[in-house]
Design a protein around this motif. Structure first.
Motif, mmCIF file in Angstrom:
data_model
loop_
_atom_site.group_PDB
_atom_site.id
_atom_site.type_symbol
_atom_site.label_atom_id
_atom_site.label_comp_id
_atom_site.label_asym_id
_atom_site.label_seq_id
_atom_site.Cartn_x
_atom_site.Cartn_y
_atom_site.Cartn_z
ATOM 1 N N ASP A 257 51.078 61.172 -53.868
ATOM 2 C CA ASP A 257 50.223 61.643 -53.859
ATOM 3 C C ASP A 257 49.714 61.747 -52.822
ATOM 4 O O ASP A 257 48.627 61.808 -52.667
ATOM 5 C CB ASP A 257 49.238 61.311 -54.284
ATOM 6 C CG ASP A 257 48.256 61.533 -55.190
ATOM 7 O OD1 ASP A 257 47.603 63.050 -54.920
ATOM 8 O OD2 ASP A 257 48.056 61.536 -56.636
ATOM 9 N N VAL A 258 49.235 63.743 -52.387
ATOM 10 C CA VAL A 258 48.434 63.796 -51.553
ATOM 11 C C VAL A 258 46.941 63.588 -51.127
ATOM 12 O O VAL A 258 46.644 63.151 -50.504
ATOM 13 C CB VAL A 258 48.734 65.322 -50.808
ATOM 14 C CG1 VAL A 258 47.573 66.354 -50.410
ATOM 15 C CG2 VAL A 258 50.161 65.928 -50.880
ATOM 16 N N LYS A 259 46.774 63.170 -52.325
ATOM 17 C CA LYS A 259 44.983 62.893 -52.521
ATOM 18 C C LYS A 259 44.778 61.535 -52.381
ATOM 19 O O LYS A 259 43.620 61.416 -51.394
ATOM 20 C CB LYS A 259 44.516 62.815 -53.998
ATOM 21 C CG LYS A 259 44.434 64.649 -54.852
ATOM 22 C CD LYS A 259 44.516 64.215 -55.720
ATOM 23 C CE LYS A 259 44.047 66.207 -56.731
ATOM 24 N NZ LYS A 259 43.647 66.569 -57.896
ATOM 25 N N LYS A 260 45.770 60.557 -52.270
ATOM 26 C CA LYS A 260 45.988 59.241 -51.883
ATOM 27 C C LYS A 260 46.080 58.571 -50.334
ATOM 28 O O LYS A 260 46.031 57.737 -49.980
ATOM 29 C CB LYS A 260 46.446 58.506 -52.983
ATOM 30 C CG LYS A 260 45.803 58.374 -54.636
ATOM 31 C CD LYS A 260 46.310 57.388 -55.420
ATOM 32 C CE LYS A 260 45.576 57.406 -56.465
ATOM 33 N NZ LYS A 260 46.641 56.955 -58.230
ATOM 34 N N SER A 261 47.270 59.785 -50.243
ATOM 35 C CA SER A 261 47.913 59.557 -49.087
ATOM 36 C C SER A 261 47.433 59.087 -47.756
ATOM 37 O O SER A 261 47.401 58.448 -46.508
ATOM 38 C CB SER A 261 49.054 60.548 -48.854
ATOM 39 O OG SER A 261 48.567 61.598 -48.341
ATOM 40 N N GLY A 262 46.140 60.053 -47.952
ATOM 41 C CA GLY A 262 45.028 59.955 -46.249
ATOM 42 C C GLY A 262 44.229 58.768 -46.517
ATOM 43 O O GLY A 262 44.811 58.455 -45.379
ATOM 44 N N TYR B 210 45.852 56.024 -48.141
ATOM 45 C CA TYR B 210 46.585 54.490 -47.929
ATOM 46 C C TYR B 210 47.201 54.461 -46.589
ATOM 47 O O TYR B 210 48.111 53.934 -46.306
ATOM 48 C CB TYR B 210 46.874 54.481 -49.062
ATOM 49 C CG TYR B 210 46.263 53.908 -50.335
ATOM 50 C CD1 TYR B 210 45.554 52.859 -50.097
ATOM 51 C CD2 TYR B 210 45.645 54.581 -51.489
ATOM 52 C CE1 TYR B 210 44.433 52.357 -51.230
ATOM 53 C CE2 TYR B 210 44.371 54.503 -51.789
ATOM 54 C CZ TYR B 210 44.041 53.136 -51.950
ATOM 55 O OH TYR B 210 43.511 52.661 -53.059
ATOM 56 N N GLY B 211 47.698 55.767 -46.296
ATOM 57 C CA GLY B 211 48.771 56.052 -45.117
ATOM 58 C C GLY B 211 50.121 55.914 -46.161
ATOM 59 O O GLY B 211 51.275 56.572 -45.452
ATOM 60 N N THR B 212 50.841 57.327 -47.195
ATOM 61 C CA THR B 212 51.781 56.509 -47.560
ATOM 62 C C THR B 212 52.765 58.090 -47.193
ATOM 63 O O THR B 212 53.554 58.743 -47.353
ATOM 64 C CB THR B 212 51.444 56.932 -48.923
ATOM 65 O OG1 THR B 212 50.271 57.157 -49.406
ATOM 66 C CG2 THR B 212 50.976 55.795 -49.847
ATOM 67 N N GLY B 213 51.108 59.017 -46.778
ATOM 68 C CA GLY B 213 53.020 60.206 -46.717
ATOM 69 C C GLY B 213 52.970 59.865 -45.061
ATOM 70 O O GLY B 213 52.804 59.357 -44.563
ATOM 71 N N PHE B 214 53.890 61.183 -44.387
ATOM 72 C CA PHE B 214 54.431 61.319 -43.288
ATOM 73 C C PHE B 214 53.186 60.823 -42.180
ATOM 74 O O PHE B 214 54.222 61.303 -41.600
ATOM 75 C CB PHE B 214 55.829 62.314 -42.629
ATOM 76 C CG PHE B 214 55.505 62.968 -42.589
ATOM 77 C CD1 PHE B 214 55.046 63.763 -41.751
ATOM 78 C CD2 PHE B 214 55.322 64.080 -44.395
ATOM 79 C CE1 PHE B 214 54.718 65.046 -41.196
ATOM 80 C CE2 PHE B 214 55.236 65.707 -43.642
ATOM 81 C CZ PHE B 214 54.860 66.363 -42.167
ATOM 82 N N ALA B 215 52.261 61.991 -42.609
ATOM 83 C CA ALA B 215 51.336 62.105 -41.597
ATOM 84 C C ALA B 215 49.673 62.372 -42.274
ATOM 85 O O ALA B 215 50.355 62.894 -43.246
ATOM 86 C CB ALA B 215 52.075 63.572 -40.953
ATOM 87 N N SER B 216 48.583 61.759 -42.027
ATOM 88 C CA SER B 216 47.301 62.587 -42.378
ATOM 89 C C SER B 216 46.793 63.090 -41.329
ATOM 90 O O SER B 216 47.100 64.435 -40.248
ATOM 91 C CB SER B 216 46.238 61.366 -42.523
ATOM 92 O OG SER B 216 46.078 60.831 -41.011
ATOM 93 N N ASP C 19 46.194 65.881 -45.073
ATOM 94 C CA ASP C 19 46.154 64.951 -45.716
ATOM 95 C C ASP C 19 48.107 64.720 -45.711
ATOM 96 O O ASP C 19 48.808 66.132 -46.860
ATOM 97 C CB ASP C 19 46.463 64.366 -46.571
ATOM 98 C CG ASP C 19 44.808 63.811 -46.217
ATOM 99 O OD1 ASP C 19 44.996 62.760 -44.367
ATOM 100 O OD2 ASP C 19 43.793 63.459 -46.964
ATOM 101 N N LYS C 20 49.425 64.931 -45.473
ATOM 102 C CA LYS C 20 50.216 65.023 -46.600
ATOM 103 C C LYS C 20 51.234 63.672 -47.003
ATOM 104 O O LYS C 20 50.482 63.097 -47.269
ATOM 105 C CB LYS C 20 51.552 65.018 -44.860
ATOM 106 C CG LYS C 20 51.506 66.023 -44.296
ATOM 107 C CD LYS C 20 51.381 67.648 -44.957
ATOM 108 C CE LYS C 20 51.457 68.706 -44.095
ATOM 109 N NZ LYS C 20 51.536 70.434 -43.873
#
Length: 441
Positions: free
Chosen positions: A374-379, A381-387, A408-409
């Protein structure tokens, strides 16, 4: 690793450069207990059936749950162990956090504290740890090998000393925390470049402009740790160098490492069948390196898509056949399972070659639990490939953001996972049990 979309053209261009230079509780639990290896398969008793789950802590902190194939919720390490996994790989970045905002860059925010948490859980499940030191603050791969922020203005000699210190100090922390470290990577997909030195930055790819010296320092740090902690024989931590493009450049890099007299143990490659070619080619390449240079060999990263569907708002690295240089397997769960089995068996074939028995160590599947984020959460928690702050790191080295991000990705790897978009294990995870079972036939 990381945002891999540019790999195909990067590795192709690098290859061209080289040619110029060198002409039970759960329903799906399987019975993985088998006897010692049989020669006809090459699968040894300790053959590595590993996975890289560097992003798992970030996903769990976000609240993501994971499930066995029958739908029962479980701890990721229990699921993996029941699936036949016996080794965990974890990347370590020096400081994957923005200086001003203190927000993480993403990709699991994989610092040494995350590695300790993952390593302790691995130890509790009877698994050893491969520590992937990237000597960067964020993704290091053939397209980018930025130095850590703290090393930005270091000379090559100072960087080499910093590699020694960071490696030694990090391993001391891991071992003091009770982690069973079995292997260390001195760099990640270095391809003649590491920590802001070498080919990408000065056009010299043969390890002579600081990279080889830094690699040797890293190996020296592991040697010192082995001595300090009395680790020898099967307990000694192995030293690996990691390259990619195994079917085109592996032999050349093995030669350069030999010329630089780097004292390492394992020649590791990334081997993605859809980019790098057939397992038969991989087997031939690994056999040649093992025999010519007397090195153990392994696959540090592999994966295969089970679908082209996208599970989040961020596009995937491989979203159609046009993103694949090779397509020898179906893009399906069954195809994923077959492709990965073939890669592992290619490594095992090294053990069937005269003079290199026991040199084929095994391999690691890269990020099988990196499902849609979820892009809304990835920034947060760091779950995306980049913030959104990851681009600030890149701007330290040039004037625009190309490789990282300014927003955020999500995950760019969800269709490569061995879990579906809800976190439920796919049948392809059973490939590790199948590989282990191959030792008895």
């Amino acid at each position: 690793m990381g945002e891999k979309r540019k790999w195909k053209w990067v590795t192709t261009s690098v290859t061209l450069a080289f040619s110029l230079i060198a002409s039970a509780a759960m329903a799906f639990q399987a019975n993985c207990e088998v006897e010692a290896a049989q020669k006809q398969t090459g699968i040894t008793e300790g053959f590595i059936r590993g996975v890289d789950i560097s992003s798992i802590v970030a996903f769990e902190e976000m609240g993501q749950k994971f499930y066995y194939a029958n739908g029962n919720q479980g701890d990721m390490f229990d699921i993996l162990k029941d699936g036949g996994v016996n080794y965990i790989r974890v990347r370590v970045w020096n400081d994957p956090y923005d200086t001003q905002s203190k927000l993480g860059y993403g990709g699991g925010n994989s610092d040494i504290s995350k590695a300790i948490k993952i390593g302790q859980r691995a130890k509790a499940h009877g698994m050893r740890l491969l520590v992937d030191f990237q000597y960067s603050d964020f993704w290091a791969d053939p397209a980018k090998q930025y130095a850590p922020k703290a090393w930005k203005d270091y000379t090559p000699g100072q960087k080499a000393n910093a590699v020694y210190d960071f490696t030694y100090n990090s391993l001391s922390k891991l071992l003091s925390a009770g982690v069973d470290v079995g292997m260390v990577q001195i760099g990640n997909e270095t391809m003649g470049t590491m920590a802001g030195m070498g080919g990408l930055y000065d056009g010299t790819w043969n390890l002579t402009t600081g990279v080889g010296a830094a690699m040797q320092k890293g190996c020296g740090a592991v040697d010192a740790i082995n001595k300090q902690y009395g680790l020898s024989g099967n307990k000694a931590i192995l030293k690996a160098l990691h390259f990619t493009d195994p079917n085109t450049t592996a032999s050349w890099y093995a030669e350069q490492a030999a010329l630089q007299r780097i004292n390492y143990d394992v020649f590791a490659v990334s081997a993605y069948p859809f980019w790098h070619g057939s397992p038969d080619e991989l087997a031939a390449s690994l056999k040649s390196v093992a025999k010519t240079y007397n090195k153990k060999v392994m696959v540090a990263e592999t994966a295969y898509p089970y679908t082209f569907a996208n599970a989040d708002a961020t596009g995937n690295n491989v979203s159609s056949l046009k993103d694949m240089s090779y397509s020898g397997y179906d893009v399906s769960v069954a195809g994923q399972k077959k492709a990965i089995e073939a890669v592992f068996m290619a490594v095992a074939s090294v053990n069937m070659q005269e003079g290199t028995q026991g040199y084929g160590l095994g391999g690691f599947y890269w990020e099988p639990a990196w499902i849609g984020a979820d892009v809304k959460k990835s920034g947060r928690y760091g779950t995306g490939f980049a913030s959104k702050v990851s681009g600030n790191y890149e701007l330290l080295f040039h004037d625009k953001v190309i490789e990282y991000a300014t927003e955020d990705k999500g995950s760019s790897w969800d269709n490569m996972a061995m879990f579906d978009s809800k976190g439920k294990a796919l049948d392809s995870l059973q490939v590790f049990c199948k590989i282990k079972d191959a030792a008895s036939h």
